[in-house]
Design a protein around this motif. Structure first.
Motif, PDB file in Angstrom:
ATOM      1  N   VAL A 108       0.834  -1.213   0.000  1.00  0.00           N
ATOM      2  CA  VAL A 108       0.000   0.000   0.000  1.00  0.00           C
ATOM      3  C   VAL A 108       0.871   1.268   0.000  1.00  0.00           C
ATOM      4  CG1 VAL A 108      -1.899   1.224   1.108  1.00  0.00           C
ATOM      5  CG2 VAL A 108      -1.855  -1.275   1.150  1.00  0.00           C
ATOM      6  N   GLU A 109       1.843   1.337   0.917  1.00  0.00           N
ATOM      7  CA  GLU A 109       2.653   2.574   0.967  1.00  0.00           C
ATOM      8  C   GLU A 109       3.479   2.742  -0.310  1.00  0.00           C
ATOM      9  OE1 GLU A 109       5.658   3.155   4.143  1.00  0.00           O
ATOM     10  OE2 GLU A 109       4.699   5.105   4.438  1.00  0.00           O
ATOM     11  N   MET A 110       3.812   1.638  -0.928  1.00  0.00           N
ATOM     12  CA  MET A 110       4.572   1.707  -2.185  1.00  0.00           C
ATOM     13  C   MET A 110       3.788   2.502  -3.234  1.00  0.00           C
ATOM     14  SD  MET A 110       5.618  -1.423  -4.585  1.00  0.00           S
ATOM     15  CE  MET A 110       7.095  -2.074  -3.834  1.00  0.00           C
ATOM     16  N   ALA A 111       2.464   2.403  -3.182  1.00  0.00           N
ATOM     17  CA  ALA A 111       1.628   3.161  -4.119  1.00  0.00           C
ATOM     18  C   ALA A 111       1.233   4.517  -3.551  1.00  0.00           C
ATOM     19  CB  ALA A 111       0.369   2.352  -4.439  1.00  0.00           C
ATOM     20  N   PRO A 128       1.001  10.946 -18.248  1.00  0.00           N
ATOM     21  CA  PRO A 128       0.769   9.491 -18.240  1.00  0.00           C
ATOM     22  C   PRO A 128       1.322   8.844 -16.956  1.00  0.00           C
ATOM     23  CG  PRO A 128       1.604  10.194 -20.376  1.00  0.00           C
ATOM     24  CD  PRO A 128       1.671  11.394 -19.481  1.00  0.00           C
ATOM     25  N   GLY A 129       2.470   9.324 -16.488  1.00  0.00           N
ATOM     26  CA  GLY A 129       3.050   8.758 -15.259  1.00  0.00           C
ATOM     27  C   GLY A 129       2.139   8.992 -14.061  1.00  0.00           C
ATOM     28  N   ARG A 130       1.573  10.176 -14.016  1.00  0.00           N
ATOM     29  CA  ARG A 130       0.668  10.540 -12.923  1.00  0.00           C
ATOM     30  C   ARG A 130      -0.592   9.666 -12.943  1.00  0.00           C
ATOM     31  NH1 ARG A 130      -0.314  15.266 -10.119  1.00  0.00           N
ATOM     32  NH2 ARG A 130      -1.638  14.695  -8.389  1.00  0.00           N
ATOM     33  N   LYS A 131      -1.118   9.456 -14.160  1.00  0.00           N
ATOM     34  CA  LYS A 131      -2.325   8.610 -14.310  1.00  0.00           C
ATOM     35  C   LYS A 131      -2.006   7.189 -13.855  1.00  0.00           C
ATOM     36  CE  LYS A 131      -4.787  10.977 -17.985  1.00  0.00           C
ATOM     37  NZ  LYS A 131      -4.595  11.273 -19.382  1.00  0.00           N
ATOM     38  N   HIS A 132      -0.816   6.753 -14.183  1.00  0.00           N
ATOM     39  CA  HIS A 132      -0.390   5.411 -13.804  1.00  0.00           C
ATOM     40  C   HIS A 132      -0.354   5.285 -12.270  1.00  0.00           C
ATOM     41  CE1 HIS A 132       1.540   1.569 -14.367  1.00  0.00           C
ATOM     42  NE2 HIS A 132       2.460   1.909 -13.485  1.00  0.00           N
ATOM     43  N   LEU A 133       0.177   6.331 -11.625  1.00  0.00           N
ATOM     44  CA  LEU A 133       0.240   6.331 -10.148  1.00  0.00           C
ATOM     45  C   LEU A 133      -1.152   6.309  -9.528  1.00  0.00           C
ATOM     46  CD1 LEU A 133       2.857   8.838  -8.726  1.00  0.00           C
ATOM     47  CD2 LEU A 133       2.609   6.399  -8.240  1.00  0.00           C
ATOM     48  N   ASP A 134      -2.069   7.116 -10.095  1.00  0.00           N
ATOM     49  CA  ASP A 134      -3.454   7.148  -9.590  1.00  0.00           C
ATOM     50  C   ASP A 134      -4.086   5.762  -9.689  1.00  0.00           C
ATOM     51  OD1 ASP A 134      -3.244   9.829  -9.096  1.00  0.00           O
ATOM     52  OD2 ASP A 134      -4.450  10.486 -10.804  1.00  0.00           O
ATOM     53  N   ALA A 135      -3.852   5.103 -10.833  1.00  0.00           N
ATOM     54  CA  ALA A 135      -4.445   3.780 -11.051  1.00  0.00           C
ATOM     55  C   ALA A 135      -3.814   2.744 -10.106  1.00  0.00           C
ATOM     56  CB  ALA A 135      -4.252   3.362 -12.504  1.00  0.00           C
ATOM     57  N   PHE A 136      -2.524   2.888  -9.884  1.00  0.00           N
ATOM     58  CA  PHE A 136      -1.793   1.971  -8.988  1.00  0.00           C
ATOM     59  C   PHE A 136      -2.402   2.064  -7.578  1.00  0.00           C
ATOM     60  CE2 PHE A 136       2.791   1.267  -7.145  1.00  0.00           C
ATOM     61  CZ  PHE A 136       2.498  -0.065  -6.864  1.00  0.00           C
ATOM     62  N   LEU A 137      -2.580   3.286  -7.094  1.00  0.00           N
ATOM     63  CA  LEU A 137      -3.143   3.459  -5.748  1.00  0.00           C
ATOM     64  C   LEU A 137      -4.594   2.969  -5.699  1.00  0.00           C
ATOM     65  CD1 LEU A 137      -2.904   4.459  -2.841  1.00  0.00           C
ATOM     66  CD2 LEU A 137      -3.620   6.723  -3.639  1.00  0.00           C
ATOM     67  N   ALA A 139      -6.045   0.653  -7.368  1.00  0.00           N
ATOM     68  CA  ALA A 139      -6.096  -0.821  -7.315  1.00  0.00           C
ATOM     69  C   ALA A 139      -5.828  -1.312  -5.888  1.00  0.00           C
ATOM     70  CB  ALA A 139      -5.074  -1.403  -8.278  1.00  0.00           C
ATOM     71  N   ARG A 140      -4.851  -0.717  -5.241  1.00  0.00           N
ATOM     72  CA  ARG A 140      -4.529  -1.138  -3.869  1.00  0.00           C
ATOM     73  C   ARG A 140      -5.694  -0.821  -2.915  1.00  0.00           C
ATOM     74  NH1 ARG A 140      -1.168  -3.601  -6.259  1.00  0.00           N
ATOM     75  NH2 ARG A 140       1.074  -3.581  -5.836  1.00  0.00           N
ATOM     76  N   LEU A 141      -6.294   0.358  -3.102  1.00  0.00           N
ATOM     77  CA  LEU A 141      -7.378   0.761  -2.192  1.00  0.00           C
ATOM     78  C   LEU A 141      -8.617  -0.103  -2.397  1.00  0.00           C
ATOM     79  CD1 LEU A 141      -7.007   4.653  -2.248  1.00  0.00           C
ATOM     80  CD2 LEU A 141      -6.253   3.069  -0.458  1.00  0.00           C
ATOM     81  N   HIS A 143      -8.650  -3.193  -3.096  1.00  0.00           N
ATOM     82  CA  HIS A 143      -8.416  -4.450  -2.364  1.00  0.00           C
ATOM     83  C   HIS A 143      -8.469  -4.232  -0.853  1.00  0.00           C
ATOM     84  CE1 HIS A 143      -7.811  -6.838  -5.881  1.00  0.00           C
ATOM     85  NE2 HIS A 143      -6.917  -5.988  -6.343  1.00  0.00           N
ATOM     86  N   MET A 144      -7.944  -3.095  -0.404  1.00  0.00           N
ATOM     87  CA  MET A 144      -8.002  -2.809   1.043  1.00  0.00           C
ATOM     88  C   MET A 144      -9.450  -2.628   1.490  1.00  0.00           C
ATOM     89  SD  MET A 144      -5.245  -3.210   2.483  1.00  0.00           S
ATOM     90  CE  MET A 144      -5.932  -2.855   4.087  1.00  0.00           C
ATOM     91  N   GLU A 145     -10.262  -2.035   0.613  1.00  0.00           N
ATOM     92  CA  GLU A 145     -11.667  -1.821   0.952  1.00  0.00           C
ATOM     93  C   GLU A 145     -12.342  -3.172   1.230  1.00  0.00           C
ATOM     94  OE1 GLU A 145     -12.979   1.006   1.555  1.00  0.00           O
ATOM     95  OE2 GLU A 145     -15.130   0.605   1.486  1.00  0.00           O
ATOM     96  N   LYS A 146     -12.042  -4.161   0.394  1.00  0.00           N
ATOM     97  CA  LYS A 146     -12.624  -5.500   0.603  1.00  0.00           C
ATOM     98  C   LYS A 146     -12.052  -6.127   1.867  1.00  0.00           C
ATOM     99  CE  LYS A 146     -13.311  -6.550  -4.242  1.00  0.00           C
ATOM    100  NZ  LYS A 146     -12.296  -6.721  -5.261  1.00  0.00           N
TER     101      LYS A 146
END
Ligand SMILES: N[C@@H](CCC(=O)N[C@@H](CS)C(=O)NCC(=O)O)C(=O)O
Length: 219
Positions: A108-111, A128-137, A139-141, A143-146
């Protein structure tokens, strides 16, 4: 019992106050009711003594008698091994805590940290890099929500894994990144309502405010 000494900076700018990682250690120490004292190293000039404890010139580190430990995760593990209040002693319970402790830092902190650094900087560019970071976080959130839905604490009972995960998610919440994740938000609210967190947070804020006060008195 050996003296526990937590070292942090003598001063930091306003923005990271309340989020400097000594807070994780203060929080764990308060939860465990372990006596400790806090020492400071200069934020500005980082000398060889500082690097001998923390090879990246960062904070925090903890000394426990003649043992010196850096990395907030390693420090929390060390403290967890001292008391059931921070980590269960049975192997099954302990392994639950270990997996979530590493998940907080390495999944999680990695994202969340690079995402939060953009937010801190005020950079709103839509690259594009920023969008990639948003998507990375995101995805992690998701899974954490579940993982957090219907669960009070990650390892069953409150542990060092919750200190790390709640602290990691709290930084996302600061920039409203949990708006679509009610279970994550409730978890952060539950964790940060604990008296040990409130004391740790107030103590960190007072520590840096005292530095401002000393600076004002000198000038
Ligand atoms: N992975 C380290 C990170 C420590 C860290 O980022 N410390 C920050 C304060 S929260 C720091 O010392 N920043 C100053 C710098 O990097 O020069 C840990 O969790 O202990």
């Amino acid at each position: 019992m050996a003296d526990l000494v937590l070292t942090t900076f003598d001063w930091v700018p306003e923005a990271p106050r309340g989020y400097v990682r000594d807070l994780r250690v203060r929080w764990a120490l308060e939860e465990a009711g372990l006596p400790y004292r806090v020492e400071s190293v200069p934020f500005g000039e980082r000398n060889a003594g500082h690097f001998s404890h923390q090879p990246f010139g960062q904070v925090p580190w903890l000394t426990d008698g003649d043992i010196s430990i850096f990395e907030s995760g390693a420090i929390l593990l060390h403290l967890g091994e001292r008391t059931d209040a921070l980590m269960p002693a049975d192997p099954r319970g302990r392994s639950k805590v270990l997996e979530w402790l590493f998940a907080a830092l390495n999944s999680v902190e990695m994202a969340s940290l690079p995402w939060a650094l953009f937010k801190f900087s005020g950079d709103t560019s839509d690259t594009p890099g920023r969008k990639h970071l948003d998507a990375f976080l995101k995805a992690r959130l998701q899974h954490m929500e579940k993982a957090l839905a219907g669960r009070e604490w990650l390892g069953g009972t409150f542990s060092v894994a919750d200190i790390l995960m709640a602290d990691v998610l709290r930084l996302v919440d600061r920039f409203d990144g949990l708006a679509e994740y009610p279970a994550c938000r409730d978890y952060v609210a539950r964790a940060t309502a604990r008296p040990a967190f409130l004391k740790a947070h107030a103590d960190q804020m007072a520590h840096f405010a005292a530095a401002d006060e000393q600076q004002r008195a000198k000038s």
